[in-house]
Design a protein around this motif. Structure first.
Motif, PDB file in Angstrom:
ATOM      1  N   GLU A  18       4.376 -75.011 -22.484  1.00 54.82           N
ATOM      2  CA  GLU A  18       5.177 -73.833 -22.143  1.00 54.82           C
ATOM      3  C   GLU A  18       6.206 -73.528 -23.231  1.00 54.82           C
ATOM      4  O   GLU A  18       6.410 -72.369 -23.591  1.00 54.82           O
ATOM      5  N   GLU A  19       6.861 -74.544 -23.760  1.00 47.58           N
ATOM      6  CA  GLU A  19       7.853 -74.338 -24.821  1.00 47.58           C
ATOM      7  C   GLU A  19       7.214 -73.761 -26.079  1.00 47.58           C
ATOM      8  O   GLU A  19       7.836 -72.987 -26.795  1.00 47.58           O
ATOM      9  N   LEU A  20       5.951 -74.158 -26.341  1.00 48.89           N
ATOM     10  CA  LEU A  20       5.238 -73.651 -27.512  1.00 48.89           C
ATOM     11  C   LEU A  20       4.591 -72.290 -27.259  1.00 48.89           C
ATOM     12  O   LEU A  20       4.015 -71.708 -28.177  1.00 48.89           O
ATOM     13  N   GLY A  21       4.669 -71.816 -26.020  1.00 51.35           N
ATOM     14  CA  GLY A  21       4.070 -70.520 -25.686  1.00 51.35           C
ATOM     15  C   GLY A  21       2.558 -70.567 -25.569  1.00 51.35           C
ATOM     16  O   GLY A  21       1.887 -69.550 -25.740  1.00 51.35           O
ATOM     17  N   VAL A  22       2.016 -71.740 -25.275  1.00 55.09           N
ATOM     18  CA  VAL A  22       0.570 -71.916 -25.142  1.00 55.09           C
ATOM     19  C   VAL A  22       0.178 -71.771 -23.674  1.00 55.09           C
ATOM     20  O   VAL A  22       0.691 -72.496 -22.819  1.00 55.09           O
ATOM     21  N   GLY A  23      -0.721 -70.840 -23.385  1.00 54.32           N
ATOM     22  CA  GLY A  23      -1.242 -70.724 -22.031  1.00 54.32           C
ATOM     23  C   GLY A  23      -2.152 -71.905 -21.738  1.00 54.32           C
ATOM     24  O   GLY A  23      -2.818 -72.426 -22.633  1.00 54.32           O
ATOM     25  N   TYR A  24      -2.172 -72.351 -20.490  1.00 59.32           N
ATOM     26  CA  TYR A  24      -2.979 -73.529 -20.183  1.00 59.32           C
ATOM     27  C   TYR A  24      -3.529 -73.477 -18.767  1.00 59.32           C
ATOM     28  O   TYR A  24      -2.990 -72.815 -17.889  1.00 59.32           O
ATOM     29  N   VAL A  25      -4.634 -74.190 -18.590  1.00 59.25           N
ATOM     30  CA  VAL A  25      -5.229 -74.459 -17.283  1.00 59.25           C
ATOM     31  C   VAL A  25      -5.540 -75.948 -17.288  1.00 59.25           C
ATOM     32  O   VAL A  25      -6.276 -76.422 -18.150  1.00 59.25           O
TER      33      VAL A  25
END
Length: 102
Positions: A18-25
């Motif tokens: 989240e801090e790196l702005g990476v979307g994830y599942v």
């Protein structure tokens, strides 16, 4: 980014993404606790906490129901104005209703 539940249960890993702005599942263990205004609840026991039916689908001979629920913001991480939202997606087997994957 996608990951199995070994990474999914690790909040520090999710927070880094989240801090790196990476979307994830990520997969989550069924025993994962989620904090809400009403206290803590397990993601495999959603009850009436805002879950929405997605659609019924078939994978081979198995039939599943899907559902989603938006998780509350975490003020410690998100501050007063969250920049994103977290969701839980669940899949339940119609042949074995106790078989839930999140």
């Amino acid at each position: 980014m996608t990951a199995d539940e070994a990474y999914g249960q690790e909040w520090k890993f999710r927070r880094l993404l989240e801090e790196l702005g990476v979307g994830y599942v990520v997969a989550m263990p069924k025993s994962q606790q989620v904090k809400s205004l009403a206290g803590f609840w397990r993601i495999d026991r959603p009850g009436a906490r805002g879950w929405q039916f997605l659609r019924r689908r078939r994978q081979g001979s198995a039939v599943y129901d899907g559902a989603s629920a938006r998780l509350p913001a975490i003020s410690f991480f998100d501050g007063d104005t969250p920049a994103h939202h977290r969701w839980v997606l669940a899949r339940r087997s119609l042949h074995n209703p106790h078989e839930i994957a999140c």
